[in-house]
Scaffold this motif. Sequence first.
Motif, short mmCIF file in Angstrom:
data_model
loop_
_atom_site.label_atom_id
_atom_site.label_comp_id
_atom_site.label_asym_id
_atom_site.label_seq_id
_atom_site.Cartn_x
_atom_site.Cartn_y
_atom_site.Cartn_z
N ASN A 201 0.83 -1.20 0.00
CA ASN A 201 0.00 0.00 0.00
C ASN A 201 0.87 1.26 0.00
N THR A 202 0.24 2.42 -0.18
CA THR A 202 0.96 3.68 -0.33
C THR A 202 1.79 4.02 0.91
N TYR A 203 1.26 3.74 2.10
CA TYR A 203 1.99 4.07 3.33
C TYR A 203 3.36 3.40 3.35
N TRP A 204 3.37 2.12 3.04
CA TRP A 204 4.63 1.38 3.13
C TRP A 204 5.54 1.65 1.94
N ARG A 205 4.96 1.97 0.78
CA ARG A 205 5.80 2.36 -0.35
C ARG A 205 6.52 3.68 -0.06
N VAL A 206 5.80 4.60 0.55
CA VAL A 206 6.41 5.88 0.92
C VAL A 206 7.47 5.69 2.00
N ALA A 207 7.19 4.82 2.98
CA ALA A 207 8.17 4.53 4.03
C ALA A 207 9.46 3.99 3.43
N GLU A 208 9.32 3.15 2.41
CA GLU A 208 10.50 2.59 1.75
C GLU A 208 11.24 3.67 0.94
N THR A 209 10.48 4.50 0.23
CA THR A 209 11.09 5.55 -0.59
C THR A 209 11.98 6.46 0.23
N TYR A 210 11.50 6.83 1.43
CA TYR A 210 12.24 7.79 2.27
C TYR A 210 13.09 7.12 3.35
N HIS A 211 13.19 5.79 3.31
CA HIS A 211 14.01 5.04 4.27
C HIS A 211 13.61 5.37 5.71
#
Length: 342
Positions: A201-211
């Motif tokens: 989902n978007t929350y975890w994709r964003v968490a990965e993008t910004y480390h």
Amino acid sequence: MKRKLASIQSVIAIEPIPNADAIELARIQGWQCVIKKGELRAGDLGVFLEIDSIPPDDPRFTFLWHNKKDVESTERPAAFRLKTVRLRGMLSQGLLLPIQQFPELIRPFVTGTDVTEILGVTKWEPPLPEMEDIAGPFLPGVPKTDEMRVQSVPSVLDELAGRAYVMTLKCDGTSATFGIHQDTGEFTACGRNWSIKRGSNTYWRVAETYHLEKSLQAHPHLAIQGELVGPGIQKNRLGLNCPQFRVFNVYDQQTCCFLGHDEAVAFLNEIKVPMVDVIEEGLSFDHDMESLLALAEGYYPGTQNEREGLVIRPKTEYQSPTLGGRLSFKVISNRFLLKGGD
């Protein structure tokens, strides 16, 4: 401070509406709304329902939806809520009715009394995420994201007067909180009210993008809160090509305090995560309601999309007697609301 969706309020002023025989304008707190002419006078008490309120199925409110072309029944439509509208050229925000229409309210009447539960008024909320994405409760001990609108608490302007301040852009996205669970040590992603399952989902994709997991594991006492914005989120009014994260809060779970503006900026620069845009800052706050509502209007950078508004705080954290917590409030653009913003 809990929002009072329905409350007893005193009419500050009544103003005529040009070329209108049956309606006039009433001012309550920092709000204005159109009422039936002659129903109330300055100084009278009334029951005021704020925008985003959902009135109950009650004969006193059926006039709100009974005359709508797509509603044949007097029963309230499931999706009905009070919105910002323009009537005879006048902005109307909320609903004000004479207090005599509510015999269930107990005397003596006190201005500011919350009657939300007594009248069965509820708050409209955007649709929740799919249930399969919800993992469990919100991150324990971290305040959920919410701000009072300045029109509901106009005295905050006096509290902020003369203080160093910062105004930031309110992004039209969806709220997200990331932090380390203080009991389990687990990195946690949350929406507005719930923690979100790890996945695509978007929350975890964003968490990965910004480390974010690595950064916050190195600072386990800090949680960050902001807006997820981009394609598929609200109406993507920022015109972005991919999901992004814009932080507006950094919260210390050990001291139970938010970091001041300069501290938050320094931390976000360290972990390379963007903060919401600063629109204005200064050493001595001297704005009034009118100037703030004017500043709230504008477009998101590089677009012709109305921006949602502003969030205003002192640069150094301060506890507000009015709000019963940190001094922080939002100013929503009336142009944004009139053009379909939530």
